[in-house]
Design a protein around this motif. Sequence first.
Motif, PDB file in Angstrom:
ATOM      1  N   THR A   1     -27.395   2.054 -13.534  1.00  0.00           N
ATOM      2  CA  THR A   1     -28.763   1.559 -13.704  1.00  0.00           C
ATOM      3  C   THR A   1     -28.808   0.038 -13.701  1.00  0.00           C
ATOM      4  O   THR A   1     -29.638  -0.577 -13.021  1.00  0.00           O
ATOM      5  CB  THR A   1     -29.368   2.120 -15.002  1.00  0.00           C
ATOM      6  N   ALA A   2     -27.915  -0.583 -14.453  1.00  0.00           N
ATOM      7  CA  ALA A   2     -27.906  -2.047 -14.535  1.00  0.00           C
ATOM      8  C   ALA A   2     -27.520  -2.682 -13.202  1.00  0.00           C
ATOM      9  O   ALA A   2     -28.133  -3.668 -12.760  1.00  0.00           O
ATOM     10  CB  ALA A   2     -26.945  -2.498 -15.628  1.00  0.00           C
ATOM     11  N   THR A   3     -26.522  -2.123 -12.537  1.00  0.00           N
ATOM     12  CA  THR A   3     -26.051  -2.697 -11.270  1.00  0.00           C
ATOM     13  C   THR A   3     -27.122  -2.595 -10.200  1.00  0.00           C
ATOM     14  O   THR A   3     -27.381  -3.557  -9.468  1.00  0.00           O
ATOM     15  CB  THR A   3     -24.771  -1.992 -10.802  1.00  0.00           C
ATOM     16  N   VAL A   4     -27.761  -1.441 -10.092  1.00  0.00           N
ATOM     17  CA  VAL A   4     -28.799  -1.273  -9.072  1.00  0.00           C
ATOM     18  C   VAL A   4     -29.989  -2.171  -9.364  1.00  0.00           C
ATOM     19  O   VAL A   4     -30.550  -2.810  -8.449  1.00  0.00           O
ATOM     20  CB  VAL A   4     -29.241   0.202  -8.991  1.00  0.00           C
ATOM     21  N   GLY A   5     -30.398  -2.256 -10.625  1.00  0.00           N
ATOM     22  CA  GLY A   5     -31.523  -3.125 -10.981  1.00  0.00           C
ATOM     23  C   GLY A   5     -31.296  -4.563 -10.574  1.00  0.00           C
ATOM     24  O   GLY A   5     -32.186  -5.221 -10.028  1.00  0.00           O
ATOM     25  N   ASP A   6     -30.096  -5.076 -10.835  1.00  0.00           N
ATOM     26  CA  ASP A   6     -29.776  -6.460 -10.441  1.00  0.00           C
ATOM     27  C   ASP A   6     -29.676  -6.601  -8.925  1.00  0.00           C
ATOM     28  O   ASP A   6     -30.149  -7.576  -8.345  1.00  0.00           O
ATOM     29  CB  ASP A   6     -28.449  -6.892 -11.079  1.00  0.00           C
ATOM     30  N   ALA A   7     -29.039  -5.615  -8.276  1.00  0.00           N
ATOM     31  CA  ALA A   7     -28.776  -5.718  -6.840  1.00  0.00           C
ATOM     32  C   ALA A   7     -30.057  -5.710  -6.024  1.00  0.00           C
ATOM     33  O   ALA A   7     -30.161  -6.398  -4.991  1.00  0.00           O
ATOM     34  CB  ALA A   7     -27.868  -4.586  -6.388  1.00  0.00           C
ATOM     35  N   LEU A   8     -31.062  -4.946  -6.438  1.00  0.00           N
ATOM     36  CA  LEU A   8     -32.307  -4.856  -5.671  1.00  0.00           C
ATOM     37  C   LEU A   8     -33.066  -6.175  -5.642  1.00  0.00           C
ATOM     38  O   LEU A   8     -33.956  -6.365  -4.811  1.00  0.00           O
ATOM     39  CB  LEU A   8     -33.202  -3.750  -6.241  1.00  0.00           C
ATOM     40  N   LEU A   9     -32.718  -7.099  -6.532  1.00  0.00           N
ATOM     41  CA  LEU A   9     -33.357  -8.421  -6.559  1.00  0.00           C
ATOM     42  C   LEU A   9     -32.475  -9.509  -5.951  1.00  0.00           C
ATOM     43  O   LEU A   9     -32.871 -10.670  -5.906  1.00  0.00           O
ATOM     44  CB  LEU A   9     -33.699  -8.803  -8.002  1.00  0.00           C
TER      45      LEU A   9
ATOM     46  N   ALA B   1     -30.321  -4.014   3.258  1.00  0.00           N
ATOM     47  CA  ALA B   1     -29.433  -5.179   3.161  1.00  0.00           C
ATOM     48  C   ALA B   1     -28.445  -5.219   4.324  1.00  0.00           C
ATOM     49  O   ALA B   1     -28.222  -6.281   4.928  1.00  0.00           O
ATOM     50  CB  ALA B   1     -28.677  -5.144   1.830  1.00  0.00           C
ATOM     51  N   ARG B   2     -27.854  -4.082   4.654  1.00  0.00           N
ATOM     52  CA  ARG B   2     -26.883  -4.070   5.751  1.00  0.00           C
ATOM     53  C   ARG B   2     -27.557  -4.339   7.087  1.00  0.00           C
ATOM     54  O   ARG B   2     -26.961  -4.969   7.978  1.00  0.00           O
ATOM     55  CB  ARG B   2     -26.152  -2.728   5.774  1.00  0.00           C
ATOM     56  N   THR B   3     -28.796  -3.892   7.247  1.00  0.00           N
ATOM     57  CA  THR B   3     -29.533  -4.193   8.478  1.00  0.00           C
ATOM     58  C   THR B   3     -29.816  -5.686   8.580  1.00  0.00           C
ATOM     59  O   THR B   3     -29.657  -6.294   9.646  1.00  0.00           O
ATOM     60  CB  THR B   3     -30.845  -3.395   8.519  1.00  0.00           C
ATOM     61  N   GLU B   4     -30.229  -6.302   7.475  1.00  0.00           N
ATOM     62  CA  GLU B   4     -30.496  -7.745   7.470  1.00  0.00           C
ATOM     63  C   GLU B   4     -29.226  -8.544   7.745  1.00  0.00           C
ATOM     64  O   GLU B   4     -29.288  -9.662   8.285  1.00  0.00           O
ATOM     65  CB  GLU B   4     -31.099  -8.160   6.129  1.00  0.00           C
ATOM     66  N   LEU B   5     -28.074  -8.000   7.382  1.00  0.00           N
ATOM     67  CA  LEU B   5     -26.799  -8.673   7.632  1.00  0.00           C
ATOM     68  C   LEU B   5     -26.281  -8.427   9.050  1.00  0.00           C
ATOM     69  O   LEU B   5     -25.179  -8.848   9.390  1.00  0.00           O
ATOM     70  CB  LEU B   5     -25.752  -8.211   6.624  1.00  0.00           C
ATOM     71  N   GLY B   6     -27.054  -7.705   9.871  1.00  0.00           N
ATOM     72  CA  GLY B   6     -26.632  -7.439  11.242  1.00  0.00           C
ATOM     73  C   GLY B   6     -25.582  -6.357  11.352  1.00  0.00           C
ATOM     74  O   GLY B   6     -24.814  -6.338  12.312  1.00  0.00           O
ATOM     75  N   ARG B   7     -25.557  -5.427  10.378  1.00  0.00           N
ATOM     76  CA  ARG B   7     -24.566  -4.362  10.403  1.00  0.00           C
ATOM     77  C   ARG B   7     -25.251  -2.984  10.435  1.00  0.00           C
ATOM     78  O   ARG B   7     -25.130  -2.192   9.499  1.00  0.00           O
ATOM     79  CB  ARG B   7     -23.638  -4.465   9.198  1.00  0.00           C
ATOM     80  N   PRO B   8     -25.975  -2.690  11.519  1.00  0.00           N
ATOM     81  CA  PRO B   8     -26.580  -1.351  11.608  1.00  0.00           C
ATOM     82  C   PRO B   8     -25.547  -0.236  11.598  1.00  0.00           C
ATOM     83  O   PRO B   8     -25.854   0.891  11.221  1.00  0.00           O
ATOM     84  CB  PRO B   8     -27.347  -1.409  12.937  1.00  0.00           C
ATOM     85  N   ASP B   9     -24.307  -0.538  12.027  1.00  0.00           N
ATOM     86  CA  ASP B   9     -23.260   0.478  12.018  1.00  0.00           C
ATOM     87  C   ASP B   9     -22.942   0.939  10.603  1.00  0.00           C
ATOM     88  O   ASP B   9     -22.659   2.127  10.368  1.00  0.00           O
ATOM     89  CB  ASP B   9     -21.997  -0.060  12.704  1.00  0.00           C
ATOM     90  N   LEU B  10     -22.981   0.021   9.631  1.00  0.00           N
ATOM     91  CA  LEU B  10     -22.720   0.385   8.241  1.00  0.00           C
ATOM     92  C   LEU B  10     -23.962   0.968   7.572  1.00  0.00           C
ATOM     93  O   LEU B  10     -23.848   1.755   6.626  1.00  0.00           O
ATOM     94  CB  LEU B  10     -22.239  -0.841   7.458  1.00  0.00           C
ATOM     95  N   ALA B  11     -25.144   0.564   8.048  1.00  0.00           N
ATOM     96  CA  ALA B  11     -26.381   1.107   7.490  1.00  0.00           C
ATOM     97  C   ALA B  11     -26.629   2.540   7.943  1.00  0.00           C
ATOM     98  O   ALA B  11     -27.243   3.334   7.224  1.00  0.00           O
ATOM     99  CB  ALA B  11     -27.563   0.217   7.891  1.00  0.00           C
ATOM    100  N   LEU B  12     -26.140   2.890   9.147  1.00  0.00           N
ATOM    101  CA  LEU B  12     -26.454   4.188   9.741  1.00  0.00           C
ATOM    102  C   LEU B  12     -26.053   5.381   8.868  1.00  0.00           C
ATOM    103  O   LEU B  12     -26.883   6.270   8.623  1.00  0.00           O
ATOM    104  CB  LEU B  12     -25.800   4.294  11.121  1.00  0.00           C
TER     105      LEU B  12
ATOM    106  N   LEU C   1     -24.792  -2.738  -4.346  1.00  0.00           N
ATOM    107  CA  LEU C   1     -25.355  -1.400  -4.182  1.00  0.00           C
ATOM    108  C   LEU C   1     -24.285  -0.410  -3.735  1.00  0.00           C
ATOM    109  O   LEU C   1     -24.249   0.739  -4.194  1.00  0.00           O
ATOM    110  CB  LEU C   1     -26.501  -1.435  -3.176  1.00  0.00           C
ATOM    111  N   ALA C   2     -23.421  -0.847  -2.824  1.00  0.00           N
ATOM    112  CA  ALA C   2     -22.319   0.025  -2.407  1.00  0.00           C
ATOM    113  C   ALA C   2     -21.410   0.333  -3.596  1.00  0.00           C
ATOM    114  O   ALA C   2     -20.946   1.471  -3.772  1.00  0.00           O
ATOM    115  CB  ALA C   2     -21.526  -0.632  -1.283  1.00  0.00           C
ATOM    116  N   GLU C   3     -21.169  -0.673  -4.410  1.00  0.00           N
ATOM    117  CA  GLU C   3     -20.338  -0.497  -5.609  1.00  0.00           C
ATOM    118  C   GLU C   3     -20.986   0.511  -6.563  1.00  0.00           C
ATOM    119  O   GLU C   3     -20.309   1.383  -7.118  1.00  0.00           O
ATOM    120  CB  GLU C   3     -20.193  -1.859  -6.289  1.00  0.00           C
ATOM    121  N   ALA C   4     -22.294   0.411  -6.733  1.00  0.00           N
ATOM    122  CA  ALA C   4     -22.993   1.333  -7.632  1.00  0.00           C
ATOM    123  C   ALA C   4     -22.980   2.759  -7.091  1.00  0.00           C
ATOM    124  O   ALA C   4     -22.736   3.719  -7.840  1.00  0.00           O
ATOM    125  CB  ALA C   4     -24.440   0.861  -7.827  1.00  0.00           C
TER     126      ALA C   4
END
Length: 462
Positions: free
Chosen positions: A122-130, A182-193, A140-143
């Motif tokens: 809960t804490a990790t996702v809350g921080d990561a989304l901001l 986030a992965r799409t914004e980083l130019g990594r659609p392969d990891l977002a898919l 987010l991947a870590e969470a």
Amino acid sequence: MARIGIHVLGPLRLEVDGNAVRLTPLTTRLLVRLVAADGEAVPVRQLRRDVWGLADEPRHQAQRSRNEVQKRVLELRRALDPAQDGTAARLLRTEQQVTVGGAETAYRLAARPEELDCARFTATVGDALLAPPATAAHRLAEALELVRGRPLAEVNGEEFADPFIRRLVTLQDAARRGLVRARTELGRPDLALPVAESIVRDHPDDPDAARTLESLRAALRARHGAELLRHAVPLTGRRVDVVLVQGDVFEQGDANLVVGFTDTFDTDTGEDVVISRGSVQGQLVDRLFLGQRRLLDEKLRAALRAVPPVGTESVRAKPRGRRVRYPVGTTVAVPVGGRRVFATAYSRLGNDLVARSGRDDLRVSLDRLWDAVALHGQFRPLAVPLLGSGLARVTDLDRGQLAALIVGSFVAACGRHSALTPELRVVVRPDDLAGTDLTPVERLFQGLRGAHDTVEATADRE
């Protein structure tokens, strides 16, 4: 004090000082019920209803109920505190609540955030989304790695747990969508898919999720050409993809490249005698070095200085081309335009200027290639042509078998190297596609998934 780990993002797992602790079914439900209370104290009567499934009893039987609850609480405290160092008293507190009928005993789980996986999640996702995209993607991947299944699986569907479970499931969904973004914004659609695919599986009627998935697939098609297949290598704790595409290996602009060479590392394409201008090796000079063969030769010589040769031909024996021979499997990284070209010698160039290779030569070369990529590849995607299918043909394997050999060797290397590449991209020329049966690659992954699932199931039983 003991180190406690309470894991409820999936079937309950209790760890004390890193060791798994087995609980009886009733004590398991008791612990899960206290977790679902989210830090609030739960009266004994409520525990009897929720854990034992029993309605309120007459007052004269209340003491027997309290004794049964106390017995399970004592069992849980012993499990939490085998050394009796005070951990149980800190974690599982006894309180008195004032009710209309008088004082009533209640129990509260007072776990620290680092001791309870759903609190960390809960804490990790809350921080990561901001957070900015790179930080968000990492956290987010870590969470999401904490999630092993449905939260509070032992009490799924029970009224007292529904609000807590719904909150965690909603947060997990937000984490996955945030990771895709986030992965799409980083130019990594392969990891977002793969994350987007999991969202669509769970929400098949969600039009936004379907649109996001299709846009990612379109981005990958535009980047890599038409995908022929995509599979994740079955690994624990990390994502590595194998992709087969039809296209031009030199147009894989985001990836390091692999180019097959002979053991003499010749680059002379004059009159198509030593090296064919149409081969991948021959195109390397024109496509990436703008026809400046001397520049490529200089970089190859510099990289090969550290490699002891195995022999040198005489001018009489080999009047054309280079005469210094290197071991089959020699692989060097040649920097060009911010990426690496991995030149790997998988064939021997005879003095008659005919290149010859076999499956054993190719296996050795692939093993050396993956070692070089792990060392010099900077964890970028890696684009590989169908080595062994050109003029230096591995004659006893067809193109589909060659692809399976390359992929199988890569999968084995993923077990040796923790940071090899996020994606192996095997590029098949469009002209070769009709003669390439990819069934051997599909069968390879089918077998790998079956073996991986068996190992995971065995580990869960243990």
